[in-house]
Each structure stands twice: as structure tokens, then as C-alpha cells.
Design a protein around this motif. Structure first.
Motif: not given
Length: 286
Positions: A148, A158, A182, A186, A189-190, A196, A198, A212
Motif C-alpha cells: 500500500i 491498489y 494496514t 490505506l 493512500h486514500s 482502493i 477490495s 483492510f
């Protein structure tokens, strides 16, 4: 004539102290876990592990998943050599890890890296339920967090495919710490404006679901995947209520607003590719 026919059958019967004759080489055929029809293993593999009769989605290992999604020859693995030790001195843990390494060919229960999906570069993590039931230990959490962070540094979307029985009990609180590690990665990252995605596969449970796996901008799942935190029996005993038959399935979660879409495996690559293109074009216009 009848005597001859029955006589021939007797030649294939089990004789005490000997093994019955095998007409089919071991590993050539596979039985569907849902409808119990039997297929050539190659046929099932070509169909991405989806039963041609009942559409049941069988588990894929990490490399089967990667092969089904990435453009050929584009995947580059990250942090391959990270392996778990035995921080709590849990009896027999190291032997179990070594057994799973030999069985799966993996050093740990997640593969991370980067590659192209329909020409779009992404950072990627895929969990493998064949390694300690995909449980989240300190190395699994570390590899995911590193992937990440690297995605954030390189401004890459991701994507994570989850398959897990939850936190790894042999590592105690160290495994639970991976939930926050984690999740923070995230969040960063956001906040940097990155995508993102999932995708929850069967099964996604416990601490993985509570961290996550549920934090994507898009939360998807495969058909009939088991997704939840606590087990069904525990919830029924606690609430003293009978739960619906489809409780904790992907379809149940979609119906109650906890998923954005249930995606058939055959449409997965195209769907992800379309989303990646849309977000790349959208970002370029800002």
C-alpha cells in the motif's frame, strides 16, 4: 456370458492387502464441491475454477488468481523473501509454516506486487487460503502495508483480493496489530487521492474483514463467498435468534448495503480494467 462379465469385474475388486486398480491417474479429475459433478482438472482450470454445471466458484490459489487477472508477463512480485518466525514460541508453529511453504510454494499467505490489468498499472495483493487458511500474521500484514505504501509513493491504484480465516492465533496480539497498521496505510493512500479496490473471496472472515477487506472505495465479492466477522453459531448463541440461511454470503451483504457489487469471476478482469480506465481518465481531467 454373465459369469464371464461378473468374473471380469472381480478382477478390479479390492483384494485384502492390495490396492484396488486405478483406472484414472490421480489428480486428473476434480469433483465440484457444490453439485459433485466430476470434470477433468484441466477443464476446470481453463474455466477459472468455476463449475460449468452449477457456477460454483472454487478457491483459486494466489498464482492462479494473478494469472487470471494480469496481462501476460507483466506481474512483478514484491517482498517475496519475507517469512514468518515464531515470536511467541508457539509449539509446532515453525513446522506448520514449513509444511505450508512446501505445499503452496509460497513463503507466506499473501503475494504482493505490480502489473498491468488491461494495460492499466496497479499495485496488488492477493491472499492464499492454502497457507494457514490465509490467516493474517505479522508478515502478511507487513507485506500488505508495504504494498500500500509503495502504491502511494508511485501514485498507483491498489487492489486486494482477500481470502482469510482471520488473525493468526499463533502470533497473538502481533497479528491483531496488523489490523490497525494496514488500515492506517490505506487511509494515507486514500488521502493522497489514490484508488482502493477490495475484492472479497471465499472465505473472508475475522480481523481481515474488520480491517483492510472492508476499506475499499469499491468493495466487491465473488458469488456465494462467505464474508463475516464472528461465526454464525456464535452470533446465534449471542442473539438467541435463528439467522437467515444466506446469512454472511456475498449476496446477503449486497442486499443489505455492505457491498457495491457481486462480480462473476469471468467478468472480474474486464470490470477492474474498466474501473481503472475510468479513474485514470477522471484524474487526468481534474
Amino acid at each position: 456370458m454373465l459369469k464371464d462379465i461378473f468374473g471380469k469385474k472381480k478382477r478390479y475388486a479390492t483384494i485384502p492387502g492390495e490396492q484396488a486398480k486405478q483406472d484414472i491417474p490421480e489428480g486428473l479429475m476434480i469433483k465440484c464441491q457444490s453439485c459433485h459433478k466430476i470434470y477433468y482438472r484441466k477443464e476446470m482450470h481453463k474455466n477459472l475454477g468455476v463449475c460449468p454445471n452449477c457456477d460454483f466458484h472454487h478457491q483459486l490459489n494466489a498464482w492462479e488468481r494473478i494469472d487470471s487477472l494480469f496481462d501476460e508477463g507483466t506481474f512483478v512480485e514484491w517482498d517475496k523473501n519475507l517469512i514468518s518466525n515464531n515470536p511467541l514460541g508457539f509449539p509446532g508453529y515453525e513446522e506448520k509454516l514449513e509444511k505450508d511453504r512446501k505445499k503452496t510454494g509460497l513463503n507466506e499467505g499473501v503475494v504482493t506486487g505490480t502489473g498491468l490489468i488491461e494495460g492499466e498499472r496497479v499495485a496488488f495483493s492477493v491472499m492464499d487460503a492454502g497457507f494457514r487458511m490465509g490467516s493474517m500474521g505479522s508478515v502478511v500484514g507487513e507485506k500488505i502495508a508495504r504494498a500500500i505504501e509503495r502504491a502511494r509513493e508511485e501514485a498507483l491504484p491498489y487492489i486486494i483480493f482477500t481470502a482469510s480465516g482471520g488473525a493468526r492465533m499463533q502470533e497473538g496480539v502481533l497479528s491483531l496489530m496488523q489490523m490497525s497498521k494496514t488500515s492506517i496505510a490505506l487511509k494515507r493512500h486514500s488521502e493522497a487521492g489514490n484508488l482502493i479496490i477490495s475484492v472479497m473471496t471465499h472465505p473472508t472472515t475475522g480481523g481481515v474483514t474488520a480491517s483492510f477487506a472492508s476499506l475499499g472505495d469499491y468493495n466487491f465479492a465473488e458469488p456465494r463467498a462467505l464474508i463475516g466477522f464472528a461465526g454464525r453459531r456464535i452470533i446465534e448463541q449471542t442473539t438467541r435468534e435463528r439467522l437467515p440461511d444466506d446469512f454472511q454470503t456475498a449476496e446477503f451483504l449486497l442486499k443489505h448495503g455492505q457491498l457495491d457489487q457481486v462480480i462473476h469471476r469471468h467478468q472480474m478482469k474486464q470490470t477492474l480494467g474498466t474501473l481503472l480506465k475510468l479513474h485514470r481518465k477522471g484524474a487526468s481531467q481534474l
